[in-house]
Scaffold this active site. Structure first.
Site, mmCIF file in Angstrom:
data_model
loop_
_atom_site.group_PDB
_atom_site.id
_atom_site.type_symbol
_atom_site.label_atom_id
_atom_site.label_comp_id
_atom_site.label_asym_id
_atom_site.label_seq_id
_atom_site.Cartn_x
_atom_site.Cartn_y
_atom_site.Cartn_z
ATOM 1 N N ASP A 154 0.925 -1.178 0.037
ATOM 2 C CA ASP A 154 0.121 -0.049 -0.175
ATOM 3 C C ASP A 154 1.014 1.276 0.004
ATOM 4 O O ASP A 154 2.021 1.057 -0.030
ATOM 5 C CB ASP A 154 -0.913 -0.041 1.299
ATOM 6 N N HIS A 214 -3.219 3.110 -4.507
ATOM 7 C CA HIS A 214 -2.339 2.465 -3.429
ATOM 8 C C HIS A 214 -1.023 2.168 -3.659
ATOM 9 O O HIS A 214 -0.421 1.095 -3.123
ATOM 10 C CB HIS A 214 -3.237 1.870 -2.634
ATOM 11 N N GLU A 256 -10.114 2.619 -4.714
ATOM 12 C CA GLU A 256 -9.812 4.148 -4.523
ATOM 13 C C GLU A 256 -8.270 4.447 -5.182
ATOM 14 O O GLU A 256 -7.516 4.974 -4.813
ATOM 15 C CB GLU A 256 -9.403 4.172 -3.076
HETATM 16 C C1 ACM Z 1 -11.234 -0.447 0.837
HETATM 17 O O1 ACM Z 1 -11.421 -0.509 2.053
HETATM 18 N N1 ACM Z 1 -10.483 0.425 0.528
HETATM 19 C C2 ACM Z 1 -11.136 -1.426 0.239
#
Ligand code: ACM
Ligand code: ZN
Length: 543
Positions: free
Chosen positions: A195, A269, A333
């Site tokens: 991440d 991410h 995201e």
């Molecule tokens: C998430 O909670 N961004 C998958």
């Protein structure tokens, strides 16, 4: 008249109690599919052990159980005239098992590893908690009630997620997490390995990812929304898993019937990777491994072919390392702001003819293009992909499984289109959320409110779902993001006892769910937590 009424109601109460006791007094979590209890008991202390020619892993599990039983009960095997018999029975389903206990014999049947380990788990939960550690017990009774259990899970996918990027948990801590899952008959660990805040998996071709990408210079203090500044302390030196450690953890989990699905979250991410390879971003950087939480605008530049090459190299190593059927490619995201102004991304959009339409922007189709390419690449390695529900935006990759986190809607949309889905809605299954309304007396958490009862209430099927659609719901998972979980003790606290509730919604048919019975059984589960030294939240317990 009044007296007759009182006697009648007392009789009714007694009848319902005895019925209830028969069904619930067994004390196993998750509640088995079918339990019949008879009069009499079987003395496990000193029992002999007899087993068919089962596979080595099953025999090892039986032998660990036998050793703990001998150590905890103080009675050598074969000294009591009773015996455990373990038999292979190929007529049983892959995860099914049966246990038949009579006064002198306890017969366990299963067709494979998972069935046997679940049977052992159920038997352990019927015995004094010292069976888990093999420490000598003061318990005088090592009795199993005479009974018949036939048991198998409702869902084939029973997952728990672990984010090791925001905070790192070492190999032993991950193994302990696996132990906790095994007690509850879960069978998938979804391992969120990369991440923005740290890359945690050794990739031999790109050692920079763990030499540099594992380390952030500092971490935000307190809750992100409070803007209290940074701690000025580097985090993450050496905080990654070598491929040898990963293999060991995979084997450890496999022996407990647990498969590990790795996640490489892409194309968003990815700041930890971008900090190592700024040329893979749209602006060229420089980028830092992130010291704050949230969603970064800087994501991989997917207009560049070298980004695809990087991803394929990484995923090739991941696919070779992990035997799982699936690789999770993230997809959540991923802001599109950089892509909107990046000449490489815009050239790719033009080349592929993507256009805005009434549902999505051209950049959503660009994300679908990356997901598609990764699906195709991974299929050459024999793998299928799972992605967060954002992969539905644009056009879903042909064989992708959707992990529905922003509610259940993504999962519903996926199954309507004939795709598989796993339900992980944040409303019920985000264990990084508070478990009490009394937030002042809780460790700092991201927010929200997901108490045990709310977890327990989750039902993934809707009334209007067809049988065909239901068959595409592979199962349920809870997620544990670790922005606000810096220590292993806190990880346990957020996990337990909500994981026990999770296990029942994954395992039990709806008619076998009963929150009051579950709470009663949690008193026995609590003894297991205690003997294993787990740090659990106490809200549901009477004291
Ligand atoms: C998430 O909670 N961004 C998958
Ligand atoms: Zn770009």
């Amino acid at each position: 008249m009044k007296q007759i009424f009182t006697i009648l109601s007392l009789a009714l109460v007694l009848m319902s109690c005895s019925k209830e006791v028969t069904r619930t007094d067994i004390g196993i979590i998750p509640q088995p599919a079918s339990v019949e209890i008879y009069e009499g008991t079987f003395n496990a202390a000193g029992a002999a052990f007899e087993a068919d020619a089962l596979c080595e892993t099953v025999l090892n599990a039986i032998s660990t159980f036998e050793n703990n039983l001998v150590a905890a009960s103080g009675a050598a095997s074969g000294t009591s005239g009773s015996k455990f018999v373990f038999k292979a029975d190929q007529s049983l389903g892959e995860e099914e098992y049966t246990i038949e206990v009579s006064a002198k014999k306890a017969v366990v049947k299963a067709s494979g590893l998972n069935g046997f380990v679940y049977a052992l788990e159920s038997i352990k939960q019927l015995l004094p908690a010292e069976i888990y550690t093999g420490t000598p017990s003061a318990a005088t009774c090592w009795c199993l009630p005479c009974l018949k259990i036939q048991d198998e899970p409702r869902f084939g996918y029973r997952g728990m997620h672990l984010d090791v990027s925001r905070h790192f948990f070492d190999a032993n801590e991950v193994k302990k997490y696996i132990d906790i899952m095994a007690i509850h008959k879960l069978n998938v660990l979804h391992w969120h390995l990369t991440d923005d805040q740290g890359w945690r998996l050794e990739i031999k071709k790109y050692p920079q990812l763990t030499e540099h990408g594992a380390i952030r210079k500092q971490t935000i203090i307190g809750h992100g929304r409070d803007r209290k500044g940074y701690d000025n302390t580097p985090y993450g030196e050496g905080f990654y898993y070598t491929q040898d450690q990963v293999k060991e953890i995979i084997d450890y989990a496999a022996a407990k019937g647990i498969e590990i699905i790795p996640e490489i979250d892409l194309p968003g991410h990815m700041l930890a990777a971008l900090a190592c390879f700024p040329e893979l971003g749209c602006t060229g950087g420089p980028y830092d491994v992130w010291g704050r939480w949230g969603i970064a605008d800087d994501v991989l530049c997917v207009g560049k072919e070298e980004t695809m090459k990087f991803l394929e190299d990484v995923l090739a190593e991941v696919a070779d390392l992990f035997p799982s059927e699936y690789v999770h490619i993230g997809g959540d995201e991923c802001p599109k702001v950089r892509w909107e102004t990046c000449p490489h991304c815009q050239a790719k959009i033009a080349e592929l003819g993507f256009k805005d339409d009434d549902k999505h922007k051209a950049e959503h189709y660009l994300q679908s293009y990356v997901t598609n390419r990764m699906e195709q690449f991974l299929s050459t390695k024999g793998k299928k992909i799972i992605g967060w529900d954002e992969i539905l935006e644009g056009e879903i990759a042909p064989n992708a499984t959707v992990m529905s986190w922003r509610g259940v809607e993504g999962g519903l949309e996926a199954v309507r289109m004939g795709h598989d889905a796993i339900m992980v809605p944040y409303t019920h299954l985000y264990l990084d959320y508070y478990q009490s309304k009394d937030k002042e007396n809780e460790p700092l958490a991201i927010g929200g409110y997901v108490p045990v009862e709310l977890v327990y209430s989750f039902e993934p099927f809707t009334e209007d779902m067809t049988d065909e659609e239901k068959s595409h719901i592979l199962g349920i998972q809870a997620n544990l993001w670790t922005e606000y979980i810096p220590t292993d003790a806190q990880l346990e606290y957020m996990l337990l006892p909500r994981l026990s509730a999770l296990s029942e919604i994954q395992w039990c048919e709806p008619e076998n769910k009963d929150y009051e019975r579950f709470l009663g059984n949690m008193e026995s589960m609590r003894k297991i937590y205690d003997i294993l030294g787990y740090n659990y939240a106490k809200h549901i317990f009477s004291k």
